[in-house]
Design a protein around this motif. Sequence first.
Motif, PDB file in Angstrom:
ATOM      1  N   THR A 140       4.295  61.382  39.305  1.00 56.40           N
ATOM      2  CA  THR A 140       4.200  60.717  38.702  1.00 56.40           C
ATOM      3  C   THR A 140       5.936  59.772  39.242  1.00 56.40           C
ATOM      4  N   LYS A 141       6.100  58.799  39.344  1.00 51.60           N
ATOM      5  CA  LYS A 141       6.842  58.318  40.144  1.00 51.60           C
ATOM      6  C   LYS A 141       8.610  58.466  39.232  1.00 51.60           C
ATOM      7  N   TYR A 142       9.384  58.347  40.369  1.00 51.54           N
ATOM      8  CA  TYR A 142      10.846  59.031  39.990  1.00 51.54           C
ATOM      9  C   TYR A 142      11.655  57.698  39.479  1.00 51.54           C
ATOM     10  N   ASP A 143      12.891  58.015  38.335  1.00 47.82           N
ATOM     11  CA  ASP A 143      13.280  56.773  37.556  1.00 47.82           C
ATOM     12  C   ASP A 143      14.653  57.127  36.867  1.00 47.82           C
ATOM     13  N   GLY A 144      15.066  58.031  38.153  1.00 47.66           N
ATOM     14  CA  GLY A 144      16.436  58.724  37.601  1.00 47.66           C
ATOM     15  C   GLY A 144      17.679  57.837  38.361  1.00 47.66           C
ATOM     16  N   PRO A 145      18.246  58.197  38.405  1.00 46.11           N
ATOM     17  CA  PRO A 145      19.756  57.834  39.034  1.00 46.11           C
ATOM     18  C   PRO A 145      19.746  57.751  40.814  1.00 46.11           C
ATOM     19  N   ILE A 146      20.008  56.569  41.612  1.00 48.70           N
ATOM     20  CA  ILE A 146      19.850  56.367  43.146  1.00 48.70           C
ATOM     21  C   ILE A 146      21.155  56.688  43.670  1.00 48.70           C
ATOM     22  N   VAL A 147      20.890  57.594  44.984  1.00 47.79           N
ATOM     23  CA  VAL A 147      22.602  56.776  46.110  1.00 47.79           C
ATOM     24  C   VAL A 147      22.075  57.061  47.288  1.00 47.79           C
ATOM     25  N   ASP A 148      22.422  55.698  47.233  1.00 47.22           N
ATOM     26  CA  ASP A 148      21.296  54.813  48.569  1.00 47.22           C
ATOM     27  C   ASP A 148      22.655  55.386  49.587  1.00 47.22           C
TER      28      ASP A 148
ATOM     29  N   ASP B 233      18.156  51.733  39.268  1.00 44.26           N
ATOM     30  CA  ASP B 233      19.577  52.680  38.423  1.00 44.26           C
ATOM     31  C   ASP B 233      19.863  53.056  40.329  1.00 44.26           C
ATOM     32  N   VAL B 234      20.874  52.518  40.758  1.00 43.83           N
ATOM     33  CA  VAL B 234      20.835  52.359  42.421  1.00 43.83           C
ATOM     34  C   VAL B 234      22.757  52.922  41.394  1.00 43.83           C
ATOM     35  N   VAL B 235      23.543  54.170  41.121  1.00 41.95           N
ATOM     36  CA  VAL B 235      24.615  54.860  40.786  1.00 41.95           C
ATOM     37  C   VAL B 235      25.671  54.647  41.654  1.00 41.95           C
ATOM     38  N   ALA B 236      25.878  54.634  42.909  1.00 40.52           N
ATOM     39  CA  ALA B 236      26.137  54.589  43.980  1.00 40.52           C
ATOM     40  C   ALA B 236      25.953  54.641  45.627  1.00 40.52           C
ATOM     41  N   THR B 237      26.998  54.155  46.087  1.00 35.99           N
ATOM     42  CA  THR B 237      26.384  53.344  47.922  1.00 35.99           C
ATOM     43  C   THR B 237      27.067  54.045  48.994  1.00 35.99           C
ATOM     44  N   VAL B 238      26.231  54.567  50.111  1.00 38.31           N
ATOM     45  CA  VAL B 238      27.223  54.796  51.110  1.00 38.31           C
ATOM     46  C   VAL B 238      27.425  53.601  52.248  1.00 38.31           C
TER      47      VAL B 238
ATOM     48  N   LYS C 117       9.044  55.104  46.352  1.00 37.19           N
ATOM     49  CA  LYS C 117       8.961  56.058  44.895  1.00 37.19           C
ATOM     50  C   LYS C 117       7.918  56.385  44.888  1.00 37.19           C
ATOM     51  N   THR C 118       7.043  55.327  45.883  1.00 36.01           N
ATOM     52  CA  THR C 118       5.575  55.923  45.702  1.00 36.01           C
ATOM     53  C   THR C 118       5.332  57.416  46.609  1.00 36.01           C
ATOM     54  N   LEU C 119       6.032  57.137  47.524  1.00 37.82           N
ATOM     55  CA  LEU C 119       5.525  57.705  48.850  1.00 37.82           C
ATOM     56  C   LEU C 119       6.252  59.311  48.273  1.00 37.82           C
ATOM     57  N   VAL C 120       6.910  59.745  47.593  1.00 37.92           N
ATOM     58  CA  VAL C 120       7.067  60.702  47.071  1.00 37.92           C
ATOM     59  C   VAL C 120       7.083  61.289  45.855  1.00 37.92           C
TER      60      VAL C 120
ATOM     61  N   PHE D  94      16.458  61.268  46.227  1.00 34.44           N
ATOM     62  CA  PHE D  94      16.995  59.823  45.474  1.00 34.44           C
ATOM     63  C   PHE D  94      18.611  59.988  45.344  1.00 34.44           C
ATOM     64  N   HIS D  95      19.280  61.272  44.399  1.00 32.91           N
ATOM     65  CA  HIS D  95      20.585  61.150  44.857  1.00 32.91           C
ATOM     66  C   HIS D  95      20.767  62.786  45.316  1.00 32.91           C
ATOM     67  N   ASP D  96      20.271  63.929  44.869  1.00 28.49           N
ATOM     68  CA  ASP D  96      20.925  65.246  45.153  1.00 28.49           C
ATOM     69  C   ASP D  96      21.720  65.180  46.359  1.00 28.49           C
TER      70      ASP D  96
END
Length: 309
Positions: A3-11, A60-65, A272-275, A287-289
């Motif tokens: 199942t491909k991830y569809d949640g929030p992302i922190v880049d 859904d990119v919610v934040a970046t660094v 998303k495919t790789l993981v 992707f986020h935590d």
Amino acid sequence: MNTKYDGPIVDAHQHFWALARRHHPWLAPGVRVPHRYGDYEAIKRDYLPADYRRDAAAHDVVATVYVEAEWDPATPLDETRFVTALAREHGLPNAMAAQAWLDAADVAEVLAAQSRFELVRSVRHKPAHAHASSGNTLMSNGRWRDGYAQLAQYGLHFELQTPWHHLREAAALARDFPDTMLIVNHAGVPGNRTASTLHGWREALAPLAARPNTVVKVSGLCEAGQPWSVEANRDVLGTLHELFGAQRLMFGSNFPVDGLFLSLDALIDGFKTLVSAWSAAEQRAFFHDTATRVYRPVDLSNPSARTPR
């Protein structure tokens, strides 16, 4: 079933620049410095929050660094001021890895000043290539290590970008300074995907994985002259997952630099495919935590807005 991830992302690794200001010597017209990706002329254009949001719109990119981008080293605090102004106006980025040269005479003053900015969580100083006489990089230099020793005092992490064959020096750094988190940029820069290279890269990473104060940004995995692909990176992700676990890995786009090879949409979808075979909790960590824990993103443009927790 995957199942491909569809949640929030922190880049956890991206850059912005406004080239008319001429603060990035390597991006100036007519300048060409050696780069592991080869010809980088196509990224000599402004890249700002609106460009990133357009490129990432499908996710859904919610934040970046923001990671320091080889700003003129004579004025490292000006880069931090520039980035802080972007964050206040546009809501991106939400944390920052600032520039600080650890062997500079004024390193204590620069670290103290950088640590006072709301976005700064870490610093980066590439230790360059090995010296011919010793075979070691700056990571083994006493003056540079004295600067590194000050990071814990200011609560700063360290961002390490170095070719994989110098990672054993990095493991010694993590061992000798256990109170400083060492963030391995670009997955330890594996380079090409030959079996011998990937074997050497894995062996060099293993001592770092044994140090609990290390995490890895899975970013910057393009190869000069080769298209980015899921298949080319499947073994890389598998090795990182095995050595570090998802809770010590985090996604980074390295945009706009990796835009030399593919779109941001395609890059994120490829990861998303790789993981996709990982558990839902592991995918969210990747992707986020992990990035949220390490960088504690904030929204300077709207203090009351939702920020990742």
